[in-house]
Design an enzyme around this catalytic site. Structure first.
Site, PDB file in Angstrom:
ATOM      1  N   HIS A 192       0.843  -1.191   0.000  1.00  0.00           N
ATOM      2  CA  HIS A 192       0.000   0.000   0.000  1.00  0.00           C
ATOM      3  C   HIS A 192       0.883   1.248   0.000  1.00  0.00           C
ATOM      4  CE1 HIS A 192      -3.674  -2.282   1.826  1.00  0.00           C
ATOM      5  NE2 HIS A 192      -3.316  -2.747   0.640  1.00  0.00           N
ATOM      6  N   GLU A 236       1.354   3.713   2.061  1.00  0.00           N
ATOM      7  CA  GLU A 236       2.110   4.011   3.272  1.00  0.00           C
ATOM      8  C   GLU A 236       3.391   3.181   3.324  1.00  0.00           C
ATOM      9  OE1 GLU A 236      -2.337   3.938   4.447  1.00  0.00           O
ATOM     10  OE2 GLU A 236      -1.030   2.970   2.989  1.00  0.00           O
ATOM     11  N   CYS A 273      -4.936   1.106   6.556  1.00  0.00           N
ATOM     12  CA  CYS A 273      -5.670  -0.127   6.849  1.00  0.00           C
ATOM     13  C   CYS A 273      -5.197  -0.730   8.173  1.00  0.00           C
ATOM     14  CB  CYS A 273      -5.533  -1.128   5.714  1.00  0.00           C
ATOM     15  SG  CYS A 273      -3.900  -1.857   5.545  1.00  0.00           S
ATOM     16  N   CYS A 298      -1.213  -1.635   7.436  1.00  0.00           N
ATOM     17  CA  CYS A 298      -0.318  -0.484   7.295  1.00  0.00           C
ATOM     18  C   CYS A 298      -0.160   0.264   8.609  1.00  0.00           C
ATOM     19  CB  CYS A 298      -0.850   0.469   6.232  1.00  0.00           C
ATOM     20  SG  CYS A 298      -0.823  -0.224   4.574  1.00  0.00           S
TER      21      CYS A 298
END
Length: 171
Positions: free
Chosen positions: A55, A57, A80, A89
């Site tokens: 993701h 991040e 998330c 994350c």
């Protein structure tokens, strides 16, 4: 270096630009961008590049060439907080020592919605939500619509006259 609303908006705008790079590659996941700022300087950027990949991040944390401890993370969607194709994350953000998170919107997915923010706050991280929310939602309109439809009150026939309402939200 103290942050201002103007600098927060500038970095959130950058997350939205970065997120657009994932168009057509992340579905059914949302397009997300992330910017990490420390001492008034951008130290890393990332975006969700493809379904199943890291993701935004995580991409930003991995791109950092220096410690991000004490930095601010800007992201257009709540980090998330659940295990899916990738680990949460929010756990990586906490481990990295980020001290502030600015995000545009909560994740509409009932598995995540508010839980990522709650974990960050519980870890002592300052969180701001809502900057450029309208723009962030428009960017991921299909993602928001899909998750909000599963959260709406649905009507189903019953054996009695009228209808029975069924709430589909997961807890």
């Amino acid at each position: 270096m103290p942050t201002t609303r103007a600098s927060d908006l500038r970095y959130i705008d950058e997350t939205l630009r970065l997120a657009r790079r994932g168009r057509g590659q992340t579905h059914p996941n949302p397009m997300v961008g992330a910017v990490i700022v420390k001492c008034g300087r951008v130290v890393a950027r990332g975006h969700h590049q493809r379904i199943g990949g890291p993701h935004a991040e995580i991409e930003a944390l991995n791109a950092a060439r220096t410690s991000v401890a004490g930095a601010t993370l800007y992201v257009n969607l709540e980090p998330c907080s659940h295990h899916g194709r990738t680990p949460p994350c929010v756990d990586a953000v906490i481990r990295a020592g980020i001290k502030r998170v600015v995000c545009s919107t909560l994740d509409p997915n009932p598995i995540v919605h508010g839980r990522g923010i709650a974990k960050l706050v519980a870890a002592g991280i300052d969180v701001t939500v809502g900057l450029r929310a309208r723009e962030a939602r428009a960017l991921n309109e299909a993602f928001f619509t899909r998750h909000e439809q599963t959260d709406r009150t649905k009507k189903a026939p019953s054996s009695q006259p009228g209808l029975v309402k069924i709430k589909l939200r997961q807890t």
